[in-house]
Design an enzyme around this catalytic site. Sequence first.
Site, PDB file in Angstrom:
ATOM      1  N   GLU A  78       0.812  -1.215   0.000  1.00  0.00           N
ATOM      2  CA  GLU A  78       0.000   0.000   0.000  1.00  0.00           C
ATOM      3  C   GLU A  78       0.848   1.269   0.000  1.00  0.00           C
ATOM      4  O   GLU A  78       0.592   2.187  -0.782  1.00  0.00           O
ATOM      5  CB  GLU A  78      -0.931   0.050   1.227  1.00  0.00           C
ATOM      6  CG  GLU A  78      -1.739   1.345   1.233  1.00  0.00           C
ATOM      7  CD  GLU A  78      -2.673   1.540   2.419  1.00  0.00           C
ATOM      8  OE1 GLU A  78      -2.664   0.736   3.357  1.00  0.00           O
ATOM      9  OE2 GLU A  78      -3.416   2.541   2.383  1.00  0.00           O
ATOM     10  N   ASP A  98      -0.485  -5.317   3.056  1.00  0.00           N
ATOM     11  CA  ASP A  98      -0.871  -4.122   3.794  1.00  0.00           C
ATOM     12  C   ASP A  98      -0.152  -4.177   5.142  1.00  0.00           C
ATOM     13  O   ASP A  98      -0.456  -5.025   5.978  1.00  0.00           O
ATOM     14  CB  ASP A  98      -2.392  -4.066   4.001  1.00  0.00           C
ATOM     15  CG  ASP A  98      -2.830  -2.708   4.520  1.00  0.00           C
ATOM     16  OD1 ASP A  98      -1.960  -1.944   5.000  1.00  0.00           O
ATOM     17  OD2 ASP A  98      -4.034  -2.407   4.449  1.00  0.00           O
ATOM     18  N   ILE A 100      -0.162  -2.177   7.739  1.00  0.00           N
ATOM     19  CA  ILE A 100      -1.111  -1.950   8.838  1.00  0.00           C
ATOM     20  C   ILE A 100      -2.484  -1.742   8.222  1.00  0.00           C
ATOM     21  O   ILE A 100      -2.721  -0.746   7.540  1.00  0.00           O
ATOM     22  CB  ILE A 100      -0.734  -0.716   9.701  1.00  0.00           C
ATOM     23  CG1 ILE A 100       0.629  -0.918  10.367  1.00  0.00           C
ATOM     24  CG2 ILE A 100      -1.828  -0.467  10.744  1.00  0.00           C
ATOM     25  CD1 ILE A 100       1.006   0.188  11.355  1.00  0.00           C
ATOM     26  N   ASP A 101      -3.370  -2.695   8.437  1.00  0.00           N
ATOM     27  CA  ASP A 101      -4.759  -2.484   8.022  1.00  0.00           C
ATOM     28  C   ASP A 101      -5.518  -2.028   9.258  1.00  0.00           C
ATOM     29  O   ASP A 101      -5.574  -2.734  10.264  1.00  0.00           O
ATOM     30  CB  ASP A 101      -5.361  -3.764   7.452  1.00  0.00           C
ATOM     31  CG  ASP A 101      -6.742  -3.491   6.857  1.00  0.00           C
ATOM     32  OD1 ASP A 101      -6.877  -2.484   6.136  1.00  0.00           O
ATOM     33  OD2 ASP A 101      -7.675  -4.255   7.135  1.00  0.00           O
ATOM     34  N   THR A 103      -5.151   1.668  10.109  1.00  0.00           N
ATOM     35  CA  THR A 103      -4.211   2.668  10.625  1.00  0.00           C
ATOM     36  C   THR A 103      -4.889   3.623  11.609  1.00  0.00           C
ATOM     37  O   THR A 103      -4.298   3.994  12.625  1.00  0.00           O
ATOM     38  CB  THR A 103      -3.577   3.449   9.450  1.00  0.00           C
ATOM     39  OG1 THR A 103      -2.824   2.531   8.659  1.00  0.00           O
ATOM     40  CG2 THR A 103      -2.652   4.545   9.942  1.00  0.00           C
ATOM     41  N   ASP A 248      -5.956  -4.929   0.967  1.00  0.00           N
ATOM     42  CA  ASP A 248      -6.895  -5.179   2.064  1.00  0.00           C
ATOM     43  C   ASP A 248      -7.485  -6.581   1.991  1.00  0.00           C
ATOM     44  O   ASP A 248      -7.925  -7.118   3.005  1.00  0.00           O
ATOM     45  CB  ASP A 248      -8.067  -4.187   2.010  1.00  0.00           C
ATOM     46  CG  ASP A 248      -7.618  -2.748   2.188  1.00  0.00           C
ATOM     47  OD1 ASP A 248      -6.884  -2.487   3.151  1.00  0.00           O
ATOM     48  OD2 ASP A 248      -8.004  -1.896   1.361  1.00  0.00           O
TER      49      ASP A 248
HETATM   50  P1  2AM Z   1      -6.134   1.175   5.961  1.00  0.00           P
HETATM   51  O1  2AM Z   1      -6.280   1.289   7.435  1.00  0.00           O
HETATM   52  O2  2AM Z   1      -5.006   0.294   5.545  1.00  0.00           O
HETATM   53  O3  2AM Z   1      -6.053   2.499   5.268  1.00  0.00           O
HETATM   54  C1  2AM Z   1     -11.428   1.332   7.254  1.00  0.00           C
HETATM   55  O4  2AM Z   1     -11.459   2.515   6.586  1.00  0.00           O
HETATM   56  C2  2AM Z   1     -10.866   0.214   6.410  1.00  0.00           C
HETATM   57  O5  2AM Z   1     -10.960   0.516   5.016  1.00  0.00           O
HETATM   58  C3  2AM Z   1      -9.430  -0.078   6.619  1.00  0.00           C
HETATM   59  O6  2AM Z   1      -9.245  -1.429   6.317  1.00  0.00           O
HETATM   60  C4  2AM Z   1      -8.737   0.809   5.636  1.00  0.00           C
HETATM   61  O7  2AM Z   1      -7.416   0.411   5.366  1.00  0.00           O
HETATM   62  C5  2AM Z   1      -9.649   0.624   4.459  1.00  0.00           C
HETATM   63  N1  2AM Z   1      -9.661   1.757   3.524  1.00  0.00           N
HETATM   64  C6  2AM Z   1      -8.738   2.698   3.356  1.00  0.00           C
HETATM   65  N2  2AM Z   1      -9.100   3.590   2.425  1.00  0.00           N
HETATM   66  C7  2AM Z   1     -10.285   3.186   1.975  1.00  0.00           C
HETATM   67  C8  2AM Z   1     -11.190   3.697   1.006  1.00  0.00           C
HETATM   68  N3  2AM Z   1     -10.929   4.811   0.303  1.00  0.00           N
HETATM   69  N4  2AM Z   1     -12.343   3.052   0.821  1.00  0.00           N
HETATM   70  C9  2AM Z   1     -12.612   1.955   1.519  1.00  0.00           C
HETATM   71  N5  2AM Z   1     -11.801   1.427   2.440  1.00  0.00           N
HETATM   72  C10 2AM Z   1     -10.645   2.023   2.676  1.00  0.00           C
HETATM   73 CA    CA Z   2      -5.912  -1.426   4.399  1.00  0.00          CA
HETATM   74 CA    CA Z   3      -2.789   0.134   5.419  1.00  0.00          CA
HETATM   75 CA    CA Z   4      -4.297   3.528   4.276  1.00  0.00          CA
END
Ligand code: 2AM
Ligand code: CA
Ligand code: CA
Ligand code: CA
Length: 318
Positions: A78, A98, A100-101, A103, A248
Site C-alpha cells: 500500500e 498491507d 497496517i490495516d 491505521t 486489504d
Molecule cells: P487502511 O487502514 O489500511 O487504510 C477502514 O477505513 C478500512 O478501510 C481499513 O481497512 C482501511 O485500510 C480501508 N480503507 C482505506 N481507504 C479506503 C477507502 N478509500 N475506501 C474503503 N476502504 C478504505
Molecule cells: Ca488497508
Molecule cells: Ca494500510
Molecule cells: Ca491507508
Amino acid sequence: GIFLNKDYEECLEFATSLAQECGQIILEASKARYSKTNKIYEKSGNPSDLVTETDRIVEELIKTKINSKFPEHRFIGEEMTAAGHQYELTNDPTWIVDPIDGTTNFVHGFPFVAVCIGLTFNKEPVVGVVFNPFLNQLFTARKGNGAYLNFNTKLPLSSPNPPLNLPPSLSQCLIVTEFGSDRSPSTIGKKVQSVHNMISKPGNVTWSKKNAGLVHGIRNLGSAALDIMQIAKGEADMFWEIGCWEWDVTAAIIILREAGGLMVNGNGPNEGPVDILGRKYLAVRAGSPCAGDETSEQSQLRLVRELWNVVEEIDCPR
Ligand code: 2AM
Ligand code: CA
Ligand code: CA
Ligand code: CA
C-alpha cells in the site's frame, strides 16, 4: 514456472513468521503512538486517511525480507503504491501486502489492527496471513489446506460440526461494512444511503407499523481484513465494502475461501469470481444451505443478490 504444494507451504511458513515479527513491531510502536518517533501524517490533507512512520517501516521490512527470500517474486504494498509506484498484476507469484490495516485504529489504540501478507499466483490468492497482534489472533491459509486461527483452530469456528446454517434471508444477517477514507459527498452519500437501506426498511410491518429494521445489525471494525476474518470465523454473515484495495483483501480472500466463504463483486449483477483489483467486495460466510433443495453456494448467492438489491452502485475507479 509452476507452484507446488510444498512451495505454498514454504511461503505460508515464511509469511507467518514475518507477520509475527511485524506484529511485535506494531505492538511496540503503538505504546509510543503519540511520540515524536511515530509521526502521524494525513494523506492529501484528509484527516480520515492516515499513515504513520510505522506503516512505512513495516512495509519496508516486509519488502526487504521477501526480496531476499524470493528474489524472483513480485511485490505490491500500500505505502509504496501511495508513493507513486506503478504496477500491474501478472501471473507471476506476487506478494500483496498491507503493513497496517486499520491505521486509524492503530493511531487511537482501538485493538482491531492487522498486518496482511497475501500471495497470488496466476492472479489468484493462494497463501494468506492476517495477524492482529493486539488480540493475538493469527489467521492463516494456503490453497487446498483449510483456514486456521492460531494454527490449530479450524475455520469457520463451527467446523466440522455442527455445520452452522446460513441465514434464510438478508433480514437475519449481521453485516460488516466500512466507510473508508474517501469522504467525497458523492461516495459517502451513497455509502450512507446503502447503510440506511440495509439497516431500516420503510414500511416493514412485521415488528411495528414503522421503525422496523431490515437486517439484524451492522458492524464496522475499522479494518477491512479483520471484517472479512469475522466472516471467515462465522461470527458475522456478510461483508460489504466499496473502495478498499487489493492489499486489504488478498490475504483475507484465501483465508475466507479456505473457510468455505464466498467473495464476489460488491455491486451486481456479476456472479463470476471477484475482480481482485476491482475495489468492490462482498463476502458471505460458510454454512449449510438454508433452503431444502439448495446447495450452500446457491444459498450464499441468494443472500448476495438480496444485498446487491439494497446497496447503491458506487463509482470507484482505480
Ligand atoms: P487502511 O487502514 O489500511 O487504510 C477502514 O477505513 C478500512 O478501510 C481499513 O481497512 C482501511 O485500510 C480501508 N480503507 C482505506 N481507504 C479506503 C477507502 N478509500 N475506501 C474503503 N476502504 C478504505
Ligand atoms: Ca488497508
Ligand atoms: Ca494500510
Ligand atoms: Ca491507508
